[in-house]
Design a protein around this motif. Structure first.
Motif, short mmCIF file in Angstrom:
data_model
loop_
_atom_site.label_atom_id
_atom_site.label_comp_id
_atom_site.label_asym_id
_atom_site.label_seq_id
_atom_site.Cartn_x
_atom_site.Cartn_y
_atom_site.Cartn_z
N ASP A 58 0.70 -1.23 -0.02
CA ASP A 58 0.04 -0.04 0.06
C ASP A 58 0.98 1.27 -0.06
OD1 ASP A 58 -2.06 1.60 0.05
OD2 ASP A 58 -2.25 1.54 2.15
N PRO A 59 0.97 2.24 -0.83
CA PRO A 59 0.04 1.84 -2.24
C PRO A 59 0.27 0.84 -3.13
CG PRO A 59 1.57 3.60 -2.54
CD PRO A 59 1.78 3.18 -1.08
N PHE A 65 8.19 -0.28 -8.81
CA PHE A 65 7.83 0.70 -7.99
C PHE A 65 8.45 0.70 -6.76
CE2 PHE A 65 5.09 2.12 -4.55
CZ PHE A 65 5.05 3.21 -4.71
N TRP A 66 8.29 -0.46 -6.13
CA TRP A 66 8.80 -0.53 -4.69
C TRP A 66 10.50 -0.66 -4.86
CZ3 TRP A 66 6.29 0.85 -0.62
CH2 TRP A 66 4.92 0.62 -0.77
N ALA A 69 11.35 2.93 -5.47
CA ALA A 69 10.93 3.78 -4.33
C ALA A 69 12.03 3.71 -3.17
CB ALA A 69 9.67 3.70 -3.65
N LEU A 70 12.63 2.42 -2.83
CA LEU A 70 13.58 2.17 -1.61
C LEU A 70 14.88 2.80 -2.58
CD1 LEU A 70 12.74 -1.52 -0.76
CD2 LEU A 70 12.94 0.47 0.69
N ALA A 72 15.49 5.37 -4.33
CA ALA A 72 15.36 6.66 -4.25
C ALA A 72 15.64 7.17 -2.92
CB ALA A 72 14.17 7.31 -4.90
N HIS A 73 14.88 6.45 -1.87
CA HIS A 73 15.03 6.68 -0.66
C HIS A 73 16.47 6.55 0.18
CE1 HIS A 73 14.94 6.58 3.80
NE2 HIS A 73 15.35 5.31 3.70
N LEU A 74 17.11 5.59 -0.34
CA LEU A 74 18.53 5.34 0.11
C LEU A 74 19.57 6.21 -0.48
CD1 LEU A 74 18.38 1.49 0.30
CD2 LEU A 74 18.58 2.96 2.33
N ARG A 76 19.06 9.36 -1.46
CA ARG A 76 18.72 10.51 -1.14
C ARG A 76 19.46 10.58 0.40
NH1 ARG A 76 13.47 10.54 -2.65
NH2 ARG A 76 12.68 9.97 -0.82
N VAL A 122 4.73 -6.54 0.48
CA VAL A 122 6.06 -6.28 0.24
C VAL A 122 7.05 -6.70 0.87
CG1 VAL A 122 7.55 -4.29 -0.56
CG2 VAL A 122 5.25 -4.28 -1.22
N THR A 124 10.98 -6.88 2.05
CA THR A 124 12.26 -6.51 2.05
C THR A 124 13.28 -7.13 2.98
OG1 THR A 124 11.87 -4.97 3.73
CG2 THR A 124 11.20 -4.01 1.66
N ILE B 297 10.97 13.29 -3.18
CA ILE B 297 9.62 12.39 -3.00
C ILE B 297 9.08 12.36 -1.50
CG2 ILE B 297 8.67 10.22 -3.53
CD1 ILE B 297 11.02 10.25 -5.65
N MET B 299 6.84 10.46 -0.17
CA MET B 299 5.83 9.05 -0.33
C MET B 299 5.21 8.91 1.08
SD MET B 299 6.03 7.08 -2.85
CE MET B 299 7.16 6.37 -4.38
N PRO B 300 4.08 8.78 1.09
CA PRO B 300 3.29 8.41 2.14
C PRO B 300 3.33 7.20 2.72
CG PRO B 300 1.78 8.29 0.27
CD PRO B 300 3.21 8.54 -0.29
N ILE B 301 4.76 6.57 2.78
CA ILE B 301 5.08 5.28 3.25
C ILE B 301 6.18 5.20 4.27
CG2 ILE B 301 6.10 2.96 2.42
CD1 ILE B 301 5.56 3.87 -0.35
N TRP B 303 7.04 3.33 6.73
CA TRP B 303 8.21 2.45 6.98
C TRP B 303 9.40 2.52 6.02
CZ3 TRP B 303 9.64 -1.07 3.10
CH2 TRP B 303 8.69 -1.10 2.09
N LEU B 304 9.37 3.20 5.03
CA LEU B 304 10.56 3.40 4.02
C LEU B 304 11.66 3.89 4.69
CD1 LEU B 304 9.25 4.57 0.59
CD2 LEU B 304 10.48 2.39 1.39
N VAL B 307 13.96 1.59 6.59
CA VAL B 307 14.97 0.75 5.82
C VAL B 307 16.60 1.80 5.58
CG1 VAL B 307 15.55 -0.44 3.58
CG2 VAL B 307 13.13 -0.09 4.52
#
Lengths: 151, 318
Positions: A58-59, A65-66, A69-70, A72-74, A76, A122, A124, B297, B299-301, B303-304, B307
């Protein structure tokens, strides 16, 4: 009172057993109990850690996608991506593995993030440790990831 | 006796005056003649069988420098290089300037202004050639080779020029070939006719030689030391003048035998730097604008954010 006790027992079983997820700990690794943020976590004596999370899709997104997203997060957050691999569990579930380098407490560390998407979930799988010790465990970690049973 | 001596003195003075007066112009100004006439003994007078007038008649008629009109061909003066041949053979005194353009230069030519006299023309040529800057050495060597092929030689050289001496009969041919070594910026040809000058020198020389011969005869008959000294002094003056004339004639002969060509090289100009810079600017596209900052970004997540390596390795965290 009996209802309350029964509810607590059922809830405790649900958390502890993590139904639908089975991980074979690599040789030399010890599973850590009572995890909140991880559904599974194990470490060896040199501090190489393997952790698994299972979250709601969710989403609703696919593997691209996942993993995106992971990643991009890492990135950054300052992680340096060095490699990306497609992986498949023994059950045939396809996943994406991205490998990073990161300075941690003045030492170079390796950090692998592998993502699986199974319908509404999902999963990980994170693996990390000091560069001096991680190399010896790479094959064992790969075997553990491929042996995952995601249910 | 006194009257006889006076007669002898008068005769000698008359003879010297005639001798010195019949030569070239400098001889007319000879200040010694009157004095000698007063001091020379009457025994120095010309003998009756060798009258001065007869000698004068036998001598060629001298002509003043610059005079025009037909002149007899003068014989080769002694001690001089062979004068230009009248015809045939290698003739340094050729006349390419009078030959029809494109025709091969004749070996020699008669002077129309002075029949029987060879034309002596000194040719001087100059060429300014534009060549590439890096070709200076090669082009100078080509020019020298060209001169050597035509029997010439190098007269001087600098970093960007060379002076060539080529036989006058090859002057035009060499000039034409040199012009092909580069783009001609400037070309000059100068022809100086020295035939008349050379002929005048010949006449003056012949006259001086004749005068010297006569003085030599007087010297042989001199009886007093004073007479000998006076005549020898005049002979010395004559010899100096003869040497000067011969040197001048040798110079003219050499100058007309070989022509001088000076080849100067200039570097082709490079295009102005400003134009080059503008052309380069046109070719090069402008630098691309800096990339925009990475999009954050959100994201409305929740738990990200959990990680990460720190969370994984924090074993005490529950």
């Amino acid at each position: 009172m009996k209802r309350l006790i029964l509810s607590l027992v059922i809830a405790a079983q649900a958390v502890a057993c993590t139904p639908g997820l089975e991980v074979d700990a690599p040789d030399g690794f010890a599973e850590l109990e009572e995890q909140k943020r991880y559904d599974y976590r194990a470490t060896n004596a040199e501090g190489v850690v393997l952790g698994v999370r299972r979250k709601k899709n969710d989403p609703q997104g696919d593997l691209a996608f996942w993993s995106g997203a992971l990643d991009a997060h890492l990135r950054r957050s300052g992680y340096e991506a060095v490699e990306a691999h497609d992986v498949t569990t023994k059950d045939g579930i396809k996943g994406k593995q991205i490998r990073y380098h990161r300075k941690h407490e003045g030492r170079q560390h390796h950090y692998w993030v592998t993502v699986f998407v199974t319908g509404d979930q999902v999963v990980t799988v994170e693996a990390g440790g000091d560069e001096a010790f991680f190399g010896d465990q790479e094959k064992a970690i790969q075997r553990a990831i491929k042996g995952l049973e995601l249910g | 006796m006194m009257a006889f001596q006076s007669y002898r003195r008068g005769a000698l003075a008359f003879a010297l005056a005639v001798l010195t007066g019949c030569g070239a112009a400098p001889m007319k100004d000879m200040p010694m003649a009157p004095q000698m006439a007063e001091q020379v003994d009457a025994g120095m007078a010309a003998p009756a069988d060798a009258p001065v007038s007869a000698e004068m008649d036998a001598a060629p008629v001298p002509m003043a420098a610059g005079a025009t009109g037909p002149r007899p061909a003068a014989p080769s003066p002694p001690g001089m290089p062979a004068p230009p041949p009248k015809s045939g053979g290698p003739a340094p005194k050729s006349a390419p300037a009078t030959a029809p353009r494109g025709a091969k230069e004749p070996a020699s030519a008669k002077n129309p202004a002075a029949p029987g006299v060879e034309q002596m023309i000194i040719f001087t040529g100059g060429l300014d050639l534009e060549v590439d800057k890096g070709e200076f050495g090669e082009k100078l060597h080509d020019a020298i080779d060209l001169a050597v092929e035509h029997g010439g030689y190098i007269g001087g050289q600098t970093d960007n020029s060379v002076t060539l001496r080529v036989p006058s009969s090859h002057f035009r041919a060499v000039m034409r070939k040199l012009e092909k070594l580069g783009d001609v910026l400037h070309r000059s040809v100068n022809a100086q006719d020295v035939s008349e000058q050379y002929f005048d020198l010949q006449v003056r020389l012949k006259s001086l030689l004749a005068t010297r011969d006569r003085l030599q005869k007087f010297l042989d008959r001199a009886k007093t030391i004073d007479e000998v000294l006076r005549v020898e002094q005049e002979l010395t003056r004559l010899n100096t003048q003869i040497d000067q004339l011969q040197g001048r004639m040798r110079f003219l002969s050499a100058q007309s035998a070989y022509s001088t060509i000076t080849v100067a090289l200039r570097a082709r100009p490079e295009p102005p730097k400003e134009i080059v810079k503008r052309e380069e600017k046109k070719v090069k596209p402008p630098p691309p604008p800096p990339p925009p900052p990475p999009r954050t970004i959100s994201m409305p997540i929740p738990w990200l954010s959990d990680v990460n390596l720190d969370g994984l390795l924090s074993l005490g965290r529950k």
